[in-house]
Design a protein around this motif. Structure first.
Motif, mmCIF file in Angstrom:
data_model
loop_
_atom_site.group_PDB
_atom_site.id
_atom_site.type_symbol
_atom_site.label_atom_id
_atom_site.label_comp_id
_atom_site.label_asym_id
_atom_site.label_seq_id
_atom_site.Cartn_x
_atom_site.Cartn_y
_atom_site.Cartn_z
ATOM 1 N N ILE A 161 0.993 -1.208 -0.114
ATOM 2 C CA ILE A 161 -0.001 0.096 0.005
ATOM 3 C C ILE A 161 0.721 1.114 -0.060
ATOM 4 O O ILE A 161 0.402 2.285 -0.671
ATOM 5 C CB ILE A 161 -0.851 -0.271 1.312
ATOM 6 C CG1 ILE A 161 -1.927 -1.171 1.024
ATOM 7 C CG2 ILE A 161 -1.723 1.317 1.525
ATOM 8 C CD1 ILE A 161 -2.800 -1.402 2.255
ATOM 9 N N LEU A 162 1.962 1.302 0.727
ATOM 10 C CA LEU A 162 2.953 2.488 0.852
ATOM 11 C C LEU A 162 3.407 2.755 -0.520
ATOM 12 O O LEU A 162 3.625 3.812 -0.976
ATOM 13 C CB LEU A 162 3.981 2.159 2.122
ATOM 14 C CG LEU A 162 4.865 3.109 2.203
ATOM 15 C CD1 LEU A 162 4.241 4.659 2.565
ATOM 16 C CD2 LEU A 162 5.814 2.929 3.404
ATOM 17 N N GLN A 163 4.007 1.386 -0.964
ATOM 18 C CA GLN A 163 4.812 1.654 -2.523
ATOM 19 C C GLN A 163 3.575 2.194 -3.441
ATOM 20 O O GLN A 163 4.333 3.056 -4.280
ATOM 21 C CB GLN A 163 5.373 0.167 -2.775
ATOM 22 C CG GLN A 163 6.311 -0.122 -2.014
ATOM 23 C CD GLN A 163 6.843 -1.555 -2.056
ATOM 24 O OE1 GLN A 163 6.344 -2.420 -2.496
ATOM 25 N NE2 GLN A 163 8.011 -2.055 -1.526
ATOM 26 N N GLU A 183 12.989 4.381 2.462
ATOM 27 C CA GLU A 183 13.649 3.154 2.834
ATOM 28 C C GLU A 183 12.286 2.217 3.407
ATOM 29 O O GLU A 183 11.623 2.537 4.518
ATOM 30 C CB GLU A 183 14.320 3.348 4.367
ATOM 31 C CG GLU A 183 15.517 4.116 3.858
ATOM 32 C CD GLU A 183 16.500 4.279 5.128
ATOM 33 O OE1 GLU A 183 16.188 3.564 6.153
ATOM 34 O OE2 GLU A 183 17.459 5.214 5.151
ATOM 35 N N ILE A 184 11.952 1.162 2.863
ATOM 36 C CA ILE A 184 11.125 0.152 3.134
ATOM 37 C C ILE A 184 11.609 -1.045 3.201
ATOM 38 O O ILE A 184 12.394 -1.738 2.435
ATOM 39 C CB ILE A 184 10.002 0.309 2.059
ATOM 40 C CG1 ILE A 184 9.279 1.567 1.775
ATOM 41 C CG2 ILE A 184 8.986 -1.005 2.238
ATOM 42 C CD1 ILE A 184 8.211 1.587 0.674
ATOM 43 N N THR A 185 11.222 -1.763 4.388
ATOM 44 C CA THR A 185 11.966 -2.976 4.834
ATOM 45 C C THR A 185 11.640 -3.923 3.781
ATOM 46 O O THR A 185 10.591 -4.047 3.213
ATOM 47 C CB THR A 185 11.476 -3.621 6.327
ATOM 48 O OG1 THR A 185 11.978 -4.706 6.236
ATOM 49 C CG2 THR A 185 9.935 -3.709 6.046
ATOM 50 N N LYS A 222 9.624 0.198 8.873
ATOM 51 C CA LYS A 222 10.463 -0.801 9.335
ATOM 52 C C LYS A 222 9.870 -1.370 10.344
ATOM 53 O O LYS A 222 8.764 -1.033 11.036
ATOM 54 C CB LYS A 222 11.948 -0.217 9.900
ATOM 55 C CG LYS A 222 11.618 0.826 11.203
ATOM 56 C CD LYS A 222 13.048 1.401 11.500
ATOM 57 C CE LYS A 222 12.827 2.511 12.863
ATOM 58 N NZ LYS A 222 14.173 2.800 13.269
ATOM 59 N N GLU A 223 10.411 -2.758 10.912
ATOM 60 C CA GLU A 223 9.827 -3.610 12.005
ATOM 61 C C GLU A 223 10.560 -3.009 13.177
ATOM 62 O O GLU A 223 11.869 -2.986 13.297
ATOM 63 C CB GLU A 223 9.853 -4.947 11.799
ATOM 64 C CG GLU A 223 9.329 -5.948 12.684
ATOM 65 C CD GLU A 223 9.408 -7.422 12.234
ATOM 66 O OE1 GLU A 223 9.018 -8.378 12.956
ATOM 67 O OE2 GLU A 223 10.052 -7.498 11.129
ATOM 68 N N GLU A 224 9.779 -2.822 14.124
ATOM 69 C CA GLU A 224 10.367 -2.231 15.633
ATOM 70 C C GLU A 224 9.519 -2.940 16.893
ATOM 71 O O GLU A 224 8.319 -2.602 16.774
ATOM 72 C CB GLU A 224 10.520 -0.910 15.502
ATOM 73 C CG GLU A 224 11.063 -0.418 16.776
ATOM 74 C CD GLU A 224 11.173 1.145 16.711
ATOM 75 O OE1 GLU A 224 10.368 1.851 17.359
ATOM 76 O OE2 GLU A 224 12.398 1.835 16.201
ATOM 77 N N MET A 228 5.169 -2.502 13.488
ATOM 78 C CA MET A 228 5.860 -1.676 12.414
ATOM 79 C C MET A 228 5.899 -0.239 12.901
ATOM 80 O O MET A 228 4.631 0.132 13.394
ATOM 81 C CB MET A 228 4.848 -2.093 11.256
ATOM 82 C CG MET A 228 3.392 -1.756 11.265
ATOM 83 S SD MET A 228 2.873 -0.130 10.253
ATOM 84 C CE MET A 228 3.501 0.998 10.684
ATOM 85 N N LEU A 229 6.715 0.556 12.290
ATOM 86 C CA LEU A 229 6.819 1.901 12.558
ATOM 87 C C LEU A 229 7.175 2.665 11.052
ATOM 88 O O LEU A 229 7.793 2.313 10.371
ATOM 89 C CB LEU A 229 8.132 2.332 13.334
ATOM 90 C CG LEU A 229 8.355 3.855 13.618
ATOM 91 C CD1 LEU A 229 7.345 4.366 14.482
ATOM 92 C CD2 LEU A 229 9.731 3.980 14.383
#
Length: 300
Positions: A161-163, A183-185, A222-224, A228-229
């Motif tokens: 969705i973000l992309q 920067e996308i994980t 990213k995963e945190e 997700m963050l």
């Protein structure tokens, strides 16, 4: 017999004293409550220490006074927020309306050329669309903040969705002559959310960065810590601590002139949607970057 009579008398006197003292304490409670209610103060009840039940009653009364005081403070805050919202909305409605009316009056002038009429009509149409956006945003926010607003949650791939949304805004980046740092994980992250609401959140945060970013925009997913963050960062011209405290409030604009670059509702809508879907949102300033952090729990 004499001893029993004496003991009985002592007991009667003791019980009478206890009753008399309890009545005095109750009378004191009534008098203190009357003063507190009359003055509408947040004072507390004070009593002696000889009757545990009266002590417990006084503690409960004091707790009730504290709750009432908190409720009153919250009510005042809601009233002030409502007054400020009405004032801001009135200002933001009046500005485009006044402009539209002015240009429509110009169009009635006989000496205007066709080109001038076309120009004024386009300006009036642009102002009308701004007004429409403001009303739509306010209506959407009022729905989101209502108790019966329904969210249809489903498992969503937030990477995808973000992309898609970032690619769809390529022209906006080009117009501002900004190349975003993205920067996308590589790990696919799934969240429980409503698709249209999640898209609206990302669209609004991206629009805010593009609109107000000075010359740099960073987007990071990213995963945190088991979640997700999603972070949107942009350079800024001027933001204060007051701006940080109120950035998600309805109609709040860092631009105190309210020059019409936005409705002041975009981030309030984002906050409402994030919280409806059990996420969290916050903001801060680090160096010359303004950052908004949005997080949701990851699901398998």
């Amino acid at each position: 017999m004499l001893f029993l009579g004496l003991a009985f008398s002592i007991i009667i006197i003791f019980l009478g004293y206890k009753l008399f003292y309890a009545e005095r304490q109750i009378s004191s409670l009534i008098k203190q409550l009357s003063v507190i209610n009359k003055n509408k103060s947040g004072g507390k009840i004070t009593i002696g220490l000889s009757n545990k039940k009266i002590e417990l009653l006084a503690e409960e009364i004091n707790e009730t006074i504290v709750i009432r005081k908190q409720s009153e403070a919250e009510r005042m805050k809601v009233e002030n927020d409502l007054k400020q919202t009405i004032a801001n909305m009135s200002h933001d409605l009046r500005t485009p309306l006044t402009s539209i009316i002015g240009y429509l009056q110009f169009l009635k002038l006989d000496e205007l050329s066709e080109n001038e009429k076309k120009e004024y009509l386009e300006i009036a149409e642009h102002r009308a669309k701004s007004l429409e956006k403001l009303l739509n945003d306010f209506y959407e926010l009022s729905l989101i903040e209502s108790l019966d607003y329904e969210i249809n949650m489903e498992k969503l791939n937030i990477n995808k969705i973000l992309q898609e949304i970032i690619l769809g805004r390529y022209a906006d980046f080009a117009e501002r002559d900004i190349t975003p740092n993205i920067e996308i994980t590589s790990n696919t992250l799934y969240v429980m959310a409503e698709k249209k609401s999640l898209e609206r959140i990302i669209e609004n945060l991206l629009s805010n960065a593009i609109k107000y970013g000075k010359d740099k925009i960073d987007i990071c997913l990213k995963e945190e810590k088991g979640g997700m963050l999603l972070t949107f960062s942009n350079t800024f011209t001027s933001l204060t601590e007051e701006d940080m405290e109120n950035i998600f409030d309805r109609f709040y604009m860092a631009d105190k002139t309210r020059s019409g670059r936005g409705t002041g509702l975009g981030l309030a809508i984002v906050k409402g949607l994030v919280e409806k879907m059990n996420g969290t949102i916050s903001s801060d300033i680090k160096g010359d970057m303004f950052n908004i952090y949005c997080s949701f729990q990851i699901i398998n």
